[in-house]
Motif scaffolding. Structure first.
Motif, PDB file in Angstrom:
ATOM      1  N   PHE A 195       4.807 -39.816  12.174  1.00 49.76           N
ATOM      2  CA  PHE A 195       5.665 -40.886  11.651  1.00 49.76           C
ATOM      3  C   PHE A 195       4.863 -42.160  11.480  1.00 49.76           C
ATOM      4  O   PHE A 195       3.980 -42.458  12.284  1.00 49.76           O
ATOM      5  CB  PHE A 195       6.847 -41.148  12.590  1.00 49.76           C
ATOM      6  N   THR A 196       5.167 -42.902  10.429  1.00 50.07           N
ATOM      7  CA  THR A 196       4.492 -44.185  10.223  1.00 50.07           C
ATOM      8  C   THR A 196       5.132 -45.280  11.061  1.00 50.07           C
ATOM      9  O   THR A 196       4.464 -46.234  11.448  1.00 50.07           O
ATOM     10  CB  THR A 196       4.555 -44.603   8.740  1.00 50.07           C
ATOM     11  N   GLN A 197       6.440 -45.156  11.350  1.00 49.44           N
ATOM     12  CA  GLN A 197       7.166 -46.190  12.086  1.00 49.44           C
ATOM     13  C   GLN A 197       7.682 -45.664  13.421  1.00 49.44           C
ATOM     14  O   GLN A 197       7.188 -46.031  14.465  1.00 49.44           O
ATOM     15  CB  GLN A 197       8.333 -46.710  11.227  1.00 49.44           C
ATOM     16  N   TYR A 198       8.683 -44.779  13.358  1.00 51.46           N
ATOM     17  CA  TYR A 198       9.287 -44.264  14.590  1.00 51.46           C
ATOM     18  C   TYR A 198       9.938 -42.928  14.282  1.00 51.46           C
ATOM     19  O   TYR A 198      10.176 -42.575  13.120  1.00 51.46           O
ATOM     20  CB  TYR A 198      10.331 -45.243  15.146  1.00 51.46           C
ATOM     21  N   ASP A 199      10.235 -42.173  15.323  1.00 55.35           N
ATOM     22  CA  ASP A 199      10.872 -40.871  15.204  1.00 55.35           C
ATOM     23  C   ASP A 199      12.376 -41.086  15.029  1.00 55.35           C
ATOM     24  O   ASP A 199      13.049 -41.570  15.938  1.00 55.35           O
ATOM     25  CB  ASP A 199      10.576 -40.062  16.474  1.00 55.35           C
ATOM     26  N   PRO A 200      12.969 -40.722  13.874  1.00 56.20           N
ATOM     27  CA  PRO A 200      14.385 -40.999  13.623  1.00 56.20           C
ATOM     28  C   PRO A 200      15.331 -39.936  14.169  1.00 56.20           C
ATOM     29  O   PRO A 200      16.547 -40.070  14.056  1.00 56.20           O
ATOM     30  CB  PRO A 200      14.453 -41.024  12.089  1.00 56.20           C
ATOM     31  N   TYR A 221       6.861 -43.920  -1.505  1.00 58.19           N
ATOM     32  CA  TYR A 221       6.869 -45.363  -1.337  1.00 58.19           C
ATOM     33  C   TYR A 221       5.470 -45.840  -0.936  1.00 58.19           C
ATOM     34  O   TYR A 221       4.496 -45.559  -1.608  1.00 58.19           O
ATOM     35  CB  TYR A 221       7.918 -45.796  -0.326  1.00 58.19           C
ATOM     36  N   ASP A 222       5.386 -46.544   0.203  1.00 55.28           N
ATOM     37  CA  ASP A 222       4.103 -47.088   0.652  1.00 55.28           C
ATOM     38  C   ASP A 222       3.461 -46.125   1.645  1.00 55.28           C
ATOM     39  O   ASP A 222       3.575 -46.281   2.860  1.00 55.28           O
ATOM     40  CB  ASP A 222       4.329 -48.462   1.295  1.00 55.28           C
ATOM     41  N   CYS A 223       2.791 -45.089   1.116  1.00 56.87           N
ATOM     42  CA  CYS A 223       2.087 -44.106   1.953  1.00 56.87           C
ATOM     43  C   CYS A 223       2.996 -43.486   3.011  1.00 56.87           C
ATOM     44  O   CYS A 223       2.621 -43.365   4.188  1.00 56.87           O
ATOM     45  CB  CYS A 223       0.865 -44.730   2.615  1.00 56.87           C
ATOM     46  N   GLY A 224       4.196 -43.100   2.591  1.00 61.05           N
ATOM     47  CA  GLY A 224       5.157 -42.543   3.519  1.00 61.05           C
ATOM     48  C   GLY A 224       5.008 -41.038   3.716  1.00 61.05           C
ATOM     49  O   GLY A 224       4.101 -40.398   3.183  1.00 61.05           O
ATOM     50  N   ILE A 225       5.933 -40.472   4.501  1.00 67.67           N
ATOM     51  CA  ILE A 225       5.927 -39.050   4.832  1.00 67.67           C
ATOM     52  C   ILE A 225       7.340 -38.502   4.668  1.00 67.67           C
ATOM     53  O   ILE A 225       8.302 -39.083   5.152  1.00 67.67           O
ATOM     54  CB  ILE A 225       5.469 -38.801   6.280  1.00 67.67           C
ATOM     55  N   MET A 226       7.447 -37.374   3.980  1.00 71.08           N
ATOM     56  CA  MET A 226       8.723 -36.672   3.864  1.00 71.08           C
ATOM     57  C   MET A 226       8.803 -35.588   4.935  1.00 71.08           C
ATOM     58  O   MET A 226       7.845 -34.851   5.174  1.00 71.08           O
ATOM     59  CB  MET A 226       8.874 -36.027   2.488  1.00 71.08           C
TER      60      MET A 226
END
Length: 250
Positions: A195-200, A221-226
């Motif tokens: 995850f780039t930010q946090y585990d949802p 988006y900005d280097c995100g992850i699906m």
């Protein structure tokens, strides 16, 4: 981090995964020449002709586009997954993260049915619109490599693993583990999630059907992850339509 502690954490967290190696073909959906049942990003997919009326559309009537397709017969055998059949993720080509995505699973028997010509029959006229936007423009083929995945320090279930060696637990242990086992940020089936930010996710046990990172030719988006997740009971019942998508980005 002390080697014996790192080894213990790896022992507790290691589980099978299948890395995905993506290769951009340079072809668009319109001139895709890959087999309709191949594992790929974009391209002309398999969709049963008898289900033509069930082809997915948005609430406004826009036909969705197959974004990712996994043929389970093409990946190394994995404990919790079927050994055949086709998993597909469809997105809105004009607003791909609007929550109107659809997920299909077609069995080996269903793959013997006649398929629709998706581009020529349904998508032609929509994808000619210059305003359509998807995380990828060109078709990508997939190859697979089975590996062992280790939990990242940001995974919400990591604390459970640490509690099993509670006498060693400290903030320093977590920090050192994060340095010793950094996130790989790759594309994979199964294993742990990056995850780039946090585990949802919630605490409901789930399985990672798919992780697609922003790589050459693909950008969320900005280097995100699906991620595509499914709860363990639905996976066991092969109710893949209950899977859900999340997109994590900077």
């Amino acid at each position: 981090m002390e080697q014996h502690l790192l080894d213990e954490l790896k022992r507790l967290t290691g589980k099978e995964c299948c890395n995905i190696i993506l290769t951009e073909t340079g072809n668009t959906i319109e001139n895709d020449d890959t087999p309709i049942t191949a594992s790929k990003i974009l391209g002309n997919p398999f969709f049963p002709a008898y289900m033509e009326k069930e082809y997915p559309h948005t609430t406004e009537g826009v036909p969705l586009v197959m974004f990712a397709q996994i043929n389970f017969a093409q990946i190394p055998p994995m404990t919790e997954l079927p050994t055949s059949g086709l998993l597909q993720i469809y997105l809105n080509p004009f607003n791909w993260n609007d929550g109107e995505h659809r997920i299909f699973y077609f069995t080996e028997e269903e793959l013997k049915q006649k398929s629709l010509d998706i581009y020529g029959h349904i998508l032609s006229g929509w994808l000619d619109d210059e305003e359509h936007y998807l995380p990828a423009r060109f078709v990508h083929t997939m190859e697979f490599e089975k590996k062992i995945s280790y939990s990242g320090a940001d995974d919400r279930f990591f604390q459970r693993h640490l509690s099993e060696i509670r006498e060693k637990y400290s903030a320093k242990v977590q920090e050192e583990y994060a340095q010793a086992v950094p996130a790989e940020f790759d594309c994979r089936i199964g294993g742990y999630s990056d995850f780039t930010q946090y585990d949802p996710r919630t605490d409901t046990p789930c399985y990672q059907l798919l992780q697609i990172d922003s790589v050459e030719g693909i950008n969320f988006y900005d280097c995100g992850i699906m991620h595509i997740f499914i709860d363990k009971e639905s996976l066991k019942a092969r109710e893949f339509e209950k899977a859900y998508m999340t997109v994590d980005y900077y």
